[in-house]
Design a protein around this motif. Structure first.
Motif, PDB file in Angstrom:
ATOM      1  N   LYS A  78       0.812  -1.226   0.000  1.00  0.00           N
ATOM      2  CA  LYS A  78       0.000   0.000   0.000  1.00  0.00           C
ATOM      3  C   LYS A  78       0.843   1.271   0.000  1.00  0.00           C
ATOM      4  CE  LYS A  78      -3.798  -1.632   2.953  1.00  0.00           C
ATOM      5  NZ  LYS A  78      -4.347  -1.454   4.317  1.00  0.00           N
ATOM      6  N   THR A  79       2.099   1.149   0.404  1.00  0.00           N
ATOM      7  CA  THR A  79       2.897   2.348   0.686  1.00  0.00           C
ATOM      8  C   THR A  79       3.104   3.227  -0.543  1.00  0.00           C
ATOM      9  OG1 THR A  79       3.989   1.139   2.441  1.00  0.00           O
ATOM     10  CG2 THR A  79       5.069   3.135   1.726  1.00  0.00           C
ATOM     11  N   ILE A  80       3.254   2.607  -1.706  1.00  0.00           N
ATOM     12  CA  ILE A  80       3.500   3.413  -2.917  1.00  0.00           C
ATOM     13  C   ILE A  80       2.308   4.342  -3.181  1.00  0.00           C
ATOM     14  CG2 ILE A  80       2.733   1.525  -4.472  1.00  0.00           C
ATOM     15  CD1 ILE A  80       5.534   4.014  -5.244  1.00  0.00           C
ATOM     16  N   HIS A  81       1.096   3.811  -2.953  1.00  0.00           N
ATOM     17  CA  HIS A  81      -0.106   4.644  -3.140  1.00  0.00           C
ATOM     18  C   HIS A  81      -0.159   5.754  -2.085  1.00  0.00           C
ATOM     19  CE1 HIS A  81      -4.548   5.410  -2.638  1.00  0.00           C
ATOM     20  NE2 HIS A  81      -4.316   5.747  -3.891  1.00  0.00           N
ATOM     21  N   THR A  82       0.220   5.410  -0.869  1.00  0.00           N
ATOM     22  CA  THR A  82       0.231   6.407   0.216  1.00  0.00           C
ATOM     23  C   THR A  82       1.225   7.523  -0.109  1.00  0.00           C
ATOM     24  OG1 THR A  82      -0.328   4.704   1.801  1.00  0.00           O
ATOM     25  CG2 THR A  82       0.647   6.694   2.703  1.00  0.00           C
ATOM     26  N   LEU A  83       2.392   7.123  -0.626  1.00  0.00           N
ATOM     27  CA  LEU A  83       3.414   8.117  -0.957  1.00  0.00           C
ATOM     28  C   LEU A  83       2.952   9.007  -2.107  1.00  0.00           C
ATOM     29  CD1 LEU A  83       6.208   9.175  -0.358  1.00  0.00           C
ATOM     30  CD2 LEU A  83       7.183   7.335  -1.701  1.00  0.00           C
ATOM     31  N   ASN A  84       2.340   8.397  -3.128  1.00  0.00           N
ATOM     32  CA  ASN A  84       1.835   9.196  -4.257  1.00  0.00           C
ATOM     33  C   ASN A  84       0.727  10.151  -3.814  1.00  0.00           C
ATOM     34  OD1 ASN A  84       3.509   8.412  -6.389  1.00  0.00           O
ATOM     35  ND2 ASN A  84       2.364   6.503  -6.664  1.00  0.00           N
ATOM     36  N   LEU A  89      -0.958  15.697  -2.583  1.00  0.00           N
ATOM     37  CA  LEU A  89      -1.413  16.684  -1.595  1.00  0.00           C
ATOM     38  C   LEU A  89      -0.347  17.777  -1.389  1.00  0.00           C
ATOM     39  CD1 LEU A  89      -3.993  16.797   0.131  1.00  0.00           C
ATOM     40  CD2 LEU A  89      -2.711  15.776   1.982  1.00  0.00           C
ATOM     41  N   ALA A  90       0.901  17.363  -1.373  1.00  0.00           N
ATOM     42  CA  ALA A  90       2.000  18.320  -1.178  1.00  0.00           C
ATOM     43  C   ALA A  90       2.018  19.338  -2.316  1.00  0.00           C
ATOM     44  CB  ALA A  90       3.327  17.578  -1.121  1.00  0.00           C
ATOM     45  N   ARG A  91       1.780  18.859  -3.552  1.00  0.00           N
ATOM     46  CA  ARG A  91       1.751  19.780  -4.706  1.00  0.00           C
ATOM     47  C   ARG A  91       0.598  20.758  -4.576  1.00  0.00           C
ATOM     48  NH1 ARG A  91       2.205  15.199  -7.797  1.00  0.00           N
ATOM     49  NH2 ARG A  91       4.409  14.712  -7.925  1.00  0.00           N
ATOM     50  N   LYS A  92      -0.569  20.244  -4.193  1.00  0.00           N
ATOM     51  CA  LYS A  92      -1.767  21.095  -4.075  1.00  0.00           C
ATOM     52  C   LYS A  92      -1.588  22.150  -2.981  1.00  0.00           C
ATOM     53  CE  LYS A  92      -4.381  19.151  -7.160  1.00  0.00           C
ATOM     54  NZ  LYS A  92      -4.651  19.903  -8.378  1.00  0.00           N
ATOM     55  N   LEU A  93      -0.847  21.781  -1.928  1.00  0.00           N
ATOM     56  CA  LEU A  93      -0.697  22.701  -0.786  1.00  0.00           C
ATOM     57  C   LEU A  93       0.644  23.444  -0.804  1.00  0.00           C
ATOM     58  CD1 LEU A  93      -2.132  20.357   2.003  1.00  0.00           C
ATOM     59  CD2 LEU A  93      -3.315  22.260   0.923  1.00  0.00           C
ATOM     60  N   ASN A  94       1.370  23.284  -1.897  1.00  0.00           N
ATOM     61  CA  ASN A  94       2.703  23.913  -2.035  1.00  0.00           C
ATOM     62  C   ASN A  94       3.651  23.564  -0.890  1.00  0.00           C
ATOM     63  OD1 ASN A  94       2.228  25.236  -4.482  1.00  0.00           O
ATOM     64  ND2 ASN A  94       1.070  26.834  -3.386  1.00  0.00           N
ATOM     65  N   LYS A 143      10.020   4.618  -7.512  1.00  0.00           N
ATOM     66  CA  LYS A 143       8.774   4.219  -8.187  1.00  0.00           C
ATOM     67  C   LYS A 143       7.731   5.335  -8.215  1.00  0.00           C
ATOM     68  CE  LYS A 143       8.893  -0.693  -7.070  1.00  0.00           C
ATOM     69  NZ  LYS A 143       8.404  -1.648  -6.062  1.00  0.00           N
ATOM     70  N   CYS A 144       7.925   6.372  -7.400  1.00  0.00           N
ATOM     71  CA  CYS A 144       6.892   7.413  -7.346  1.00  0.00           C
ATOM     72  C   CYS A 144       7.336   8.660  -8.118  1.00  0.00           C
ATOM     73  CB  CYS A 144       6.546   7.750  -5.909  1.00  0.00           C
ATOM     74  SG  CYS A 144       7.880   8.532  -5.052  1.00  0.00           S
ATOM     75  N   ASP A 145       6.356   9.484  -8.451  1.00  0.00           N
ATOM     76  CA  ASP A 145       6.633  10.670  -9.255  1.00  0.00           C
ATOM     77  C   ASP A 145       6.716  11.884  -8.324  1.00  0.00           C
ATOM     78  OD1 ASP A 145       6.835  12.578 -11.218  1.00  0.00           O
ATOM     79  OD2 ASP A 145       4.685  12.560 -11.678  1.00  0.00           O
ATOM     80  N   ALA A 146       7.929  12.203  -7.890  1.00  0.00           N
ATOM     81  CA  ALA A 146       8.090  13.310  -6.936  1.00  0.00           C
ATOM     82  C   ALA A 146       8.080  14.673  -7.631  1.00  0.00           C
ATOM     83  CB  ALA A 146       9.386  13.124  -6.166  1.00  0.00           C
ATOM     84  N   GLY A 147       8.398  14.708  -8.926  1.00  0.00           N
ATOM     85  CA  GLY A 147       8.440  15.983  -9.650  1.00  0.00           C
ATOM     86  C   GLY A 147       9.442  16.919  -9.019  1.00  0.00           C
ATOM     87  N   ASP A 148       9.012  18.155  -8.750  1.00  0.00           N
ATOM     88  CA  ASP A 148       9.948  19.148  -8.194  1.00  0.00           C
ATOM     89  C   ASP A 148       9.988  19.121  -6.656  1.00  0.00           C
ATOM     90  OD1 ASP A 148       7.381  19.922  -8.083  1.00  0.00           O
ATOM     91  OD2 ASP A 148       7.739  22.041  -8.532  1.00  0.00           O
ATOM     92  N   ILE A 149       9.263  18.215  -6.075  1.00  0.00           N
ATOM     93  CA  ILE A 149       9.278  18.134  -4.596  1.00  0.00           C
ATOM     94  C   ILE A 149      10.511  17.345  -4.148  1.00  0.00           C
ATOM     95  CG2 ILE A 149       8.076  17.247  -2.545  1.00  0.00           C
ATOM     96  CD1 ILE A 149       5.473  17.622  -4.140  1.00  0.00           C
ATOM     97  N   LYS A 150      11.223  17.911  -3.177  1.00  0.00           N
ATOM     98  CA  LYS A 150      12.428  17.230  -2.688  1.00  0.00           C
ATOM     99  C   LYS A 150      12.028  16.237  -1.580  1.00  0.00           C
ATOM    100  CE  LYS A 150      17.022  18.148  -0.869  1.00  0.00           C
ATOM    101  NZ  LYS A 150      16.901  17.365   0.329  1.00  0.00           N
ATOM    102  N   LEU A 151      12.275  14.975  -1.893  1.00  0.00           N
ATOM    103  CA  LEU A 151      11.955  13.946  -0.893  1.00  0.00           C
ATOM    104  C   LEU A 151      13.193  13.634  -0.075  1.00  0.00           C
ATOM    105  CD1 LEU A 151       9.845  11.256  -2.807  1.00  0.00           C
ATOM    106  CD2 LEU A 151       9.085  12.714  -0.977  1.00  0.00           C
ATOM    107  N   THR A 152      13.038  13.629   1.240  1.00  0.00           N
ATOM    108  CA  THR A 152      14.162  13.261   2.112  1.00  0.00           C
ATOM    109  C   THR A 152      13.895  11.871   2.674  1.00  0.00           C
ATOM    110  OG1 THR A 152      14.179  15.576   2.752  1.00  0.00           O
ATOM    111  CG2 THR A 152      15.568  14.087   4.043  1.00  0.00           C
ATOM    112  N   GLU A 153      14.928  11.030   2.669  1.00  0.00           N
ATOM    113  CA  GLU A 153      14.767   9.683   3.246  1.00  0.00           C
ATOM    114  C   GLU A 153      15.287   9.694   4.665  1.00  0.00           C
ATOM    115  OE1 GLU A 153      17.182   7.102   0.888  1.00  0.00           O
ATOM    116  OE2 GLU A 153      16.547   8.172  -0.914  1.00  0.00           O
ATOM    117  N   LYS A 154      14.619   8.964   5.532  1.00  0.00           N
ATOM    118  CA  LYS A 154      15.088   8.892   6.925  1.00  0.00           C
ATOM    119  C   LYS A 154      14.818   7.501   7.477  1.00  0.00           C
ATOM    120  CE  LYS A 154      16.523  10.945  10.726  1.00  0.00           C
ATOM    121  NZ  LYS A 154      17.852  11.514  10.853  1.00  0.00           N
TER     122      LYS A 154
END
Lengths: 217, 407
Positions: A78-84, A89-94, A143-154
């Motif tokens: 399920k996680t890939i869908h949750t991440l997408n 939501l992150a794109r919509k809320l900037n 596997k996910c489409d982050a686009g211009d959003i910077k994803l940090t792994e932790k």
């Protein structure tokens, strides 16, 4: 929509009937021990809903801007869908600060290492396990489409659910995004605490529980 | 009775010697891929009546006296050791792991426990001629043998999974989940069996005992865990580290053990359940968990496992027919039970057999179980030797056989 609400069951039925995508609820940040075992309406809905649920800890007529998201990167289909969903939501809320977190928790490891490992062996075992988690996380993100959003792994150590909740609290995240539970939770999951129960017991911030309809439910 | 000057010297010398020699034997054993516990038991056999005791009985009796204050003190230490071993075993019991792994883990957990238990119980019940027990103890003996067939050894299994690089795989997590379940149910039932043994071996009130076990378990998992979750952060913040966590944790362990002993259950149950409550605490840091394990596993466990060889003559009590029967039954019951559950849960035949052979490792848990049963007078020395041999053999064959079915 107005309906006579007797209990959380009515809300759940309405959601199912209308194939609701997202249910938004206000929720207290913390429950006392009695409420934890009996359950409040918001918590009970979160445990059983067949749609995504957004729990707002401070609902307000004048909403403040979301800046930081923490997303659970737990190894689950399920996680890939949750991440997408989080990225959408992150794109919509900037929102530009999105951290994907995976929790390292290996029962039995401490006992096995204590029995017959030298210090370098123990270090090597732990390093190998950490590398496994990092590889899985990188694969998930690729596997996910982050686009211009910077994803940090932790990668964090600790009990799943509690560790991410504490991390979101320490990071002062605005939204914690997690998978919906795989099964309907019950009292048993509160005695032998399910991951999500750690989060519901003491909400670190607003929480979005993403329900992926992978089984068509 | 007071510990005299000479007795104190003998006690300290034997403890010091055993600890150093146990470490040497364990490290030598590691070189030939032998489980640590096997090296420790081997040392006990060499130092005990089997070898050293038969070569030089007087010196043996002088160093390891069978009566007197030094003997009582040593017995006290080994009792503490077994209580602490059960405490750390409890710390690794996390039931949510089973629920999280889903259907396969739940099926495997149940069948790997229930099938060996039923088969073991049935064989003792219907074929008493193979075993030596008084007729009035048929029920408790049958229950004990069922548990002996059903337990697994989480530390050995985890180690094997790490060596085979299967620790984080689906099969690995199913095996871990089932081993946790087997440990939990096995020790709960064993505590019940020990409680059934009255002062003169008479069966006491069964329902009262069951009620006490469930009541204490629930109390510790709800109230006890709540207290630990509130006390632990305070200890970590205000007391010296890791000494504060170590002393308070062991303090809780001994109080729990004392309480269950007081109410007529065995002390191991209290330690085990306090271990579950502490190990389940979100505030217990990984490093603290490791330190508690290191302390118990490297100081008290060697004393306990060496003491096993000191108590029993392994040659005199080696009944090859009984040993063969116990090893054969243990392997058949466990591999069949665990594989069946895994197969019904959706794994392939090969994967299911890998799960079965993985869970077949009995290791230290079986030996502790046997020692407690021997101390309680439930089994004789021949059965004890058979169980120890079975525990060691199953631990050694588990890895290679698992590898065969996972390659």
């Amino acid at each position: 929509m107005f309906a006579e609400l007797h209990c959380f069951c009515t809300i759940l039925k309405l959601c199912k009937l209308n194939i609701v995508d997202l249910l938004v609820l206000g929720a207290l940040e913390k429950e006392n021990i009695l409420k934890f075992y009996i359950g409040s309406i918001a918590r009970n809905i979160s445990r059983k809903a067949k749609c995504s649920v957004l729990l707002l800890t401070n609902p307000s007529a004048k909403p403040h801007k979301f800046k930081k998201f923490v997303v659970s990167g737990v190894e689950n289909p399920k996680t890939i869908h949750t991440l997408n969903t989080s990225l959408y939501l992150a794109r919509k809320l900037n929102v530009n600060d999105v951290t994907v977190v995976n929790e390292v928790h290996n029962p039995g490891l401490a006992m096995a290492i204590a029995e017959d490992s030298t210090a370098p062996e123990a270090k090597e075992i732990k390093k190998h396990i950490a590398e496994d988690y990092t590889e899985n996380m990188e694969e998930l993100i690729s596997k996910c489409d982050a686009g211009d959003i910077k994803l940090t792994e932790k990668i964090i150590k600790g009990k799943p659910g509690y560790a991410i909740s504490k991390y979101a609290n320490d990071k002062k995240a605005d939204l914690l995004v997690i998978n919906s539970p795989d099964t309907n939770l019950n009292l048993f999951d509160r005695i032998f605490t399910h991951d999500i129960e750690f989060i519901l017991a003491d909400l670190p911030c607003n929480v979005l529980i993403v329900h992926s309809r992978v089984n068509g439910d | 009775m007071k510990l005299g000057h000479n007795e104190l010297i003998i006690l300290l010398t034997s403890i010091g010697g055993v600890l150093i020699l146990a470490r040497i034997f364990a490290e030598l054993g590691k070189k030939v891929k032998m489980p640590i516990v096997m090296g420790e038991i081997l040392l006990g056999i060499i130092l005990g009546p089997t070898v050293f005791g038969s070569i030089s009985p007087d010196t043996f009796s002088y160093i390891f006296p069978k009566v007197g204050a030094a003997k009582i003190a040593m017995d006290g230490i080994t009792n503490l050791a077994v209580i602490m071993l059960l405490f750390v075993a409890g710390m690794e019991v996390q039931l949510q792991i089973i629920l999280k792994q889903g259907r396969t883990a739940i099926y495997t957990s149940f069948t790997s426990m229930i099938i060996p238990f039923i088969l073991g119980f049935t064989i003792v019940w219907f074929f008493p001629g193979f075993f030596h027990y008084p007729p009035e103890r048929q029920l408790v003996y049958a229950m004990f043998f069922g548990i002996a067939m059903a337990v697994s050894a989480l530390p050995v299994i985890t180690r094997i999974l790490m060596d085979l690089n299967l620790f984080k795989t689906k099969i690995g997590m199913i095996i871990i989940a089932a081993a946790i379940f087997d440990d939990l149910t096995g020790w709960l039932i064993f505590s019940f069996v020990l409680s059934l043994m009255g002062q003169e071996g008479e069966i006491t009130n069964i329902w009262f005992t069951i009620g006490m076990i469930i009541g204490f378990g629930l109390f510790m998992l709800i109230v006890g865990r709540w207290i630990i979750n509130h006390v632990l952060p305070w200890i970590q913040k205000n007391l010296s580290w890791p000494g504060g966590v170590l002393s308070i944790s062991l303090g809780f362990c001994f109080l729990g053990a004392a309480f269950t002993e007081y109410i007529g259950l065995h002390a191991i149950l209290g330690a085990f359940i306090v271990g579950i409550a502490l190990g389940d605490s979100v505030h217990l840091q990984e490093r603290e968990r490791e330190i508690i394990h290191q302390f118990v596993t490297n100081v008290f466990a060697p004393l306990f496992f060496v003491s096993i060889g000191l108590k029993v003559n392994f040659i005199q009590n080696f009944d090859w027919q009984l040993v063969t029967l116990v090893v054969f039954l243990a392997c058949i019951c466990k591999v069949f039970g665990a594989s069946l559950g895994a197969y019904l849960g959706g794994l392939t035949k090969r994967e299911s057999l890998a799960v079965g052979f993985g869970l077949n490792a009995r290791g230290a848990m079986e030996i502790i179980l046997g020692t407690l049963a021997l101390s309680a007078g439930l089994i004789d020395e021949k059965m004890f030797v058979a169980l120890v041999v079975m525990a060691l053999l199953t631990s050694m064959i588990s890895g290679p056989l698992m590898k065969k079915f996972t390659d």
